[in-house]
Write a protein that holds these residues in place. Structure first.
Motif, PDB file in Angstrom:
ATOM      1  N   GLY A 123      -4.754   5.515  -8.438  1.00 49.73           N
ATOM      2  CA  GLY A 123      -5.836   5.829  -7.734  1.00 49.73           C
ATOM      3  C   GLY A 123      -5.398   5.316  -5.647  1.00 49.73           C
ATOM      4  N   LEU A 124      -5.447   6.737  -4.649  1.00 52.24           N
ATOM      5  CA  LEU A 124      -4.859   6.571  -4.523  1.00 52.24           C
ATOM      6  C   LEU A 124      -5.711   6.440  -2.711  1.00 52.24           C
ATOM      7  CD1 LEU A 124      -2.206   8.426  -2.040  1.00 52.24           C
ATOM      8  CD2 LEU A 124      -3.365  10.269  -2.682  1.00 52.24           C
ATOM      9  N   VAL A 125      -5.435   5.295  -1.826  1.00 52.56           N
ATOM     10  CA  VAL A 125      -5.966   4.531  -1.165  1.00 52.56           C
ATOM     11  C   VAL A 125      -5.069   4.751   0.732  1.00 52.56           C
ATOM     12  CG1 VAL A 125      -6.812   2.382   0.084  1.00 52.56           C
ATOM     13  CG2 VAL A 125      -6.222   3.118  -2.525  1.00 52.56           C
ATOM     14  N   PRO A 126      -6.184   5.738   1.143  1.00 59.38           N
ATOM     15  CA  PRO A 126      -5.684   6.463   2.671  1.00 59.38           C
ATOM     16  C   PRO A 126      -4.988   5.704   3.708  1.00 59.38           C
ATOM     17  CG  PRO A 126      -7.228   6.195   2.441  1.00 59.38           C
ATOM     18  CD  PRO A 126      -7.288   5.817   1.063  1.00 59.38           C
ATOM     19  N   ALA A 127      -4.442   4.481   4.446  1.00 61.18           N
ATOM     20  CA  ALA A 127      -3.726   3.301   4.559  1.00 61.18           C
ATOM     21  C   ALA A 127      -2.149   2.815   4.003  1.00 61.18           C
ATOM     22  CB  ALA A 127      -5.002   2.320   5.314  1.00 61.18           C
ATOM     23  N   GLY A 128      -1.736   2.633   5.190  1.00 59.86           N
ATOM     24  CA  GLY A 128      -0.132   2.640   5.042  1.00 59.86           C
ATOM     25  C   GLY A 128       0.462   1.559   6.162  1.00 59.86           C
ATOM     26  N   TYR A 129       1.920   1.782   5.606  1.00 61.84           N
ATOM     27  CA  TYR A 129       2.741   0.957   6.940  1.00 61.84           C
ATOM     28  C   TYR A 129       2.264   1.080   8.216  1.00 61.84           C
ATOM     29  CZ  TYR A 129       6.205   4.024   6.336  1.00 61.84           C
ATOM     30  OH  TYR A 129       7.632   4.892   6.137  1.00 61.84           O
ATOM     31  N   GLY A 130       2.036   2.376   8.403  1.00 61.38           N
ATOM     32  CA  GLY A 130       1.085   3.131   9.413  1.00 61.38           C
ATOM     33  C   GLY A 130       0.370   2.583  10.378  1.00 61.38           C
ATOM     34  N   ASP A 131      -0.283   1.845   9.725  1.00 60.83           N
ATOM     35  CA  ASP A 131      -1.914   1.441   9.838  1.00 60.83           C
ATOM     36  C   ASP A 131      -1.708  -0.483   9.705  1.00 60.83           C
ATOM     37  OD1 ASP A 131      -3.460   3.640   9.658  1.00 60.83           O
ATOM     38  OD2 ASP A 131      -2.531   4.083   7.428  1.00 60.83           O
ATOM     39  N   GLY A 132      -0.081  -0.499   9.057  1.00 58.54           N
ATOM     40  CA  GLY A 132      -0.034  -1.858   9.923  1.00 58.54           C
ATOM     41  C   GLY A 132      -0.737  -2.835   8.284  1.00 58.54           C
ATOM     42  N   VAL A 133      -0.269  -2.277   7.223  1.00 57.74           N
ATOM     43  CA  VAL A 133      -0.352  -2.758   5.443  1.00 57.74           C
ATOM     44  C   VAL A 133       1.472  -2.973   5.283  1.00 57.74           C
ATOM     45  CG1 VAL A 133      -0.578  -1.725   3.152  1.00 57.74           C
ATOM     46  CG2 VAL A 133      -2.475  -1.217   4.826  1.00 57.74           C
ATOM     47  N   PRO A 134       1.314  -4.089   4.831  1.00 58.93           N
ATOM     48  CA  PRO A 134       3.245  -4.532   5.174  1.00 58.93           C
ATOM     49  C   PRO A 134       3.743  -3.098   3.685  1.00 58.93           C
ATOM     50  CG  PRO A 134       2.039  -6.303   4.745  1.00 58.93           C
ATOM     51  CD  PRO A 134       0.720  -5.122   4.898  1.00 58.93           C
ATOM     52  N   ARG A 135       5.051  -3.750   4.456  1.00 61.11           N
ATOM     53  CA  ARG A 135       5.438  -2.188   3.001  1.00 61.11           C
ATOM     54  C   ARG A 135       6.102  -2.985   2.107  1.00 61.11           C
ATOM     55  NH1 ARG A 135      10.487  -0.049   2.437  1.00 61.11           N
ATOM     56  NH2 ARG A 135      10.599   1.640   1.656  1.00 61.11           N
ATOM     57  N   ALA A 136       6.285  -4.249   2.483  1.00 64.23           N
ATOM     58  CA  ALA A 136       6.566  -5.648   0.832  1.00 64.23           C
ATOM     59  C   ALA A 136       5.169  -5.884   0.649  1.00 64.23           C
ATOM     60  CB  ALA A 136       7.204  -6.740   2.219  1.00 64.23           C
ATOM     61  N   ALA A 137       3.970  -5.350   0.055  1.00 67.79           N
ATOM     62  CA  ALA A 137       2.957  -5.097  -0.559  1.00 67.79           C
ATOM     63  C   ALA A 137       3.068  -4.375  -1.775  1.00 67.79           C
ATOM     64  CB  ALA A 137       1.313  -4.930   0.557  1.00 67.79           C
ATOM     65  N   GLY A 138       3.953  -3.944  -1.139  1.00 65.99           N
ATOM     66  CA  GLY A 138       4.726  -2.518  -2.619  1.00 65.99           C
ATOM     67  C   GLY A 138       4.531  -3.295  -3.599  1.00 65.99           C
ATOM     68  N   ASN A 139       4.088  -3.607  -5.091  1.00 69.30           N
ATOM     69  CA  ASN A 139       4.327  -3.729  -5.819  1.00 69.30           C
ATOM     70  C   ASN A 139       4.206  -5.654  -5.985  1.00 69.30           C
ATOM     71  OD1 ASN A 139       5.354  -1.882  -7.890  1.00 69.30           O
ATOM     72  ND2 ASN A 139       6.583  -2.077  -6.973  1.00 69.30           N
ATOM     73  N   SER A 140       3.358  -5.851  -5.279  1.00 67.52           N
ATOM     74  CA  SER A 140       2.998  -7.342  -4.805  1.00 67.52           C
ATOM     75  C   SER A 140       1.711  -7.592  -4.665  1.00 67.52           C
ATOM     76  CB  SER A 140       3.954  -8.396  -3.799  1.00 67.52           C
ATOM     77  OG  SER A 140       3.391  -7.223  -2.698  1.00 67.52           O
ATOM     78  N   ALA A 141       1.117  -7.340  -3.317  1.00 61.86           N
ATOM     79  CA  ALA A 141      -0.523  -7.792  -2.813  1.00 61.86           C
ATOM     80  C   ALA A 141      -1.628  -6.492  -4.428  1.00 61.86           C
ATOM     81  CB  ALA A 141      -0.485  -6.666  -1.680  1.00 61.86           C
ATOM     82  N   SER A 142      -2.300  -6.831  -4.035  1.00 59.76           N
ATOM     83  CA  SER A 142      -3.986  -6.655  -4.596  1.00 59.76           C
ATOM     84  C   SER A 142      -4.939  -5.846  -3.652  1.00 59.76           C
ATOM     85  CB  SER A 142      -4.208  -6.970  -6.274  1.00 59.76           C
ATOM     86  OG  SER A 142      -2.938  -7.708  -7.236  1.00 59.76           O
TER      87      SER A 142
END
Length: 384
Positions: free
Chosen positions: A281-300
């Protein structure tokens, strides 16, 4: 006619949780002695909304508010706050005159800064910060006598009022750290030197959130609670269960879902490749919105009553999550983090996933997220 569209991503802050946390902390620190409570609302209330949090904290009995900058303090005054208010981080060219005129208490680290504040006139209320080991802001030990002597002279001349002396812990979230004892001893030494110089401040304070909870000997006249007031644990693994409630939920709405097959890679660089058929699924928020880039393959995240792992790299505007073969429709709620009541990830979970602290998670989230304040004490669903 249809109603207004739901935001694609929003931060929801429950002000009732703020009030609850402030009451819990105030009761905790007043068990053995009358100790005042400062709620720290710097950095836009740790991302929760400075003005709204400040009002909720005052409603719950906060004696003081604390901010970093003069601009933050003046914004609170412009919003109508009139209580005790301390700021502590000034830079060359900052407007001490405006702060003094607004009844804001300012902090001096050096003799030069103290004299600059005194030159403003208007009966400046000043607190003195001493460095007891953090090696950040505050007067170093070698300068304590001079700072206290000049402050005493200026006070006796009627040019300032010294309202407080304070410092900040290095490792209060680690109760066994030797610096805790060393800093508390150093702070007591500073207070003795200040008294010897003729200073008798209204408040002395050393304890932050972790020390307020874990180190009663450091309470002095006032404690400063930041992260704990927002319901987040200042010392994970050390803090007793106090019933603090996380106030922030970050959520979005699913843009799309689609099946992928074994061998398909996801997002830039294909840092995750499906080893079985699934769906994403595609979630419309990313590191431009403060979602840490390091969350890839680590956060849920939380979708349809289940945790769904982030797959592949976080992009500037979006992230991809594993839906485990399901295809929920566009518009389905996605909770990035929240209080954890339903099993959804918390800010602490995200912090651990990306190797940081919950402070950074809640203060950096924003960008194109809309922020909304609710009050769960006034309605069941938390809407106003």
């Amino acid at each position: 006619m249809t109603g207004p569209a739901s935001p694609r991503a929003e931060i929801v802050v429950d002000l009732a949780a703020i009030r609850h946390n402030v009451r819990v902390l105030r009761d905790l620190v007043q068990v053995d002695a009358p100790v005042q409570l400062m709620v720290v609302v710097k950095a836009d209330g740790y991302g929760h909304g400075m003005v709204e949090v400040a009002e909720a904290a005052r409603d719950a009995g906060a004696d003081w508010l604390g901010v970093a900058t003069i601009d933050e303090a003046l914004a609170l005054r412009a919003a109508g706050d009139r209580g005790h208010l301390l700021c502590w981080l000034s830079a060359p060219g900052d407007d001490f005159a405006a702060a003094v005129a607004a009844g804001v208490e300012v902090t001096a680290y050096t003799v030069a800064e103290l004299e600059e504040i005194a030159a403003v006139g208007g009966g400046a209320r000043v607190q003195l910060k001493v460095d007891t080991g953090l090696s950040r802001g505050g007067a170093p030990r070698a300068d304590w006598r001079d700072l206290f002597a000049v402050a005493s002279e200026l006070e006796h001349a009627g040019r300032i009022t010294v309202t407080g002396i304070w410092s900040h812990f290095v490792a209060s979230d680690e109760p066994a750290h030797p610096m805790n004892d060393a800093q508390e001893a150093a702070f007591r030494e500073a207070l003795d030197l200040a008294a010897g110089a003729g200073l008798d401040p209204e408040v002395t304070h050393l304890a932050n959130s972790a020390a307020a909870i874990l180190r009663p000997s450091s309470h002095f006249d006032l404690v400063r609670c930041g992260i704990a007031a927002y319901g987040l644990d200042p010392a994970p693994g050390e803090t007793p269960r106090l019933g603090l409630r996380p106030a922030m939920t970050a959520r979005a709405r699913l843009v799309m879902s689609k099946p992928i097959t074994a061998g398909d890679g996801v997002s830039y660089g294909h840092t995750w490749v499906a080893d079985h058929d699934t769906s994403v699924g595609l979630v419309p928020a990313g590191y431009g919105d403060g979602v840490p880039r390091a969350a890839g393959n680590s956060a849920s995240v939380w979708v349809d009553d289940s945790r769904r792992p982030i797959r592949g790299r976080v992009c500037m505007d979006q992230v991809v999550v594993d839906l485990h073969g399901e295809l929920p429709p566009p518009g389905t709620e996605v909770v990035l983090f929240g209080p954890g009541d339903r099993g959804e990830p918390t800010a602490q979970d995200w912090a651990e996933a990306v190797g940081t602290i919950s402070y950074e998670i809640v203060t950096r989230i924003g960008g194109r997220f809309e922020r909304r304040h609710t009050d769960s004490e006034t309605s069941e669903d938390g809407t106003e």
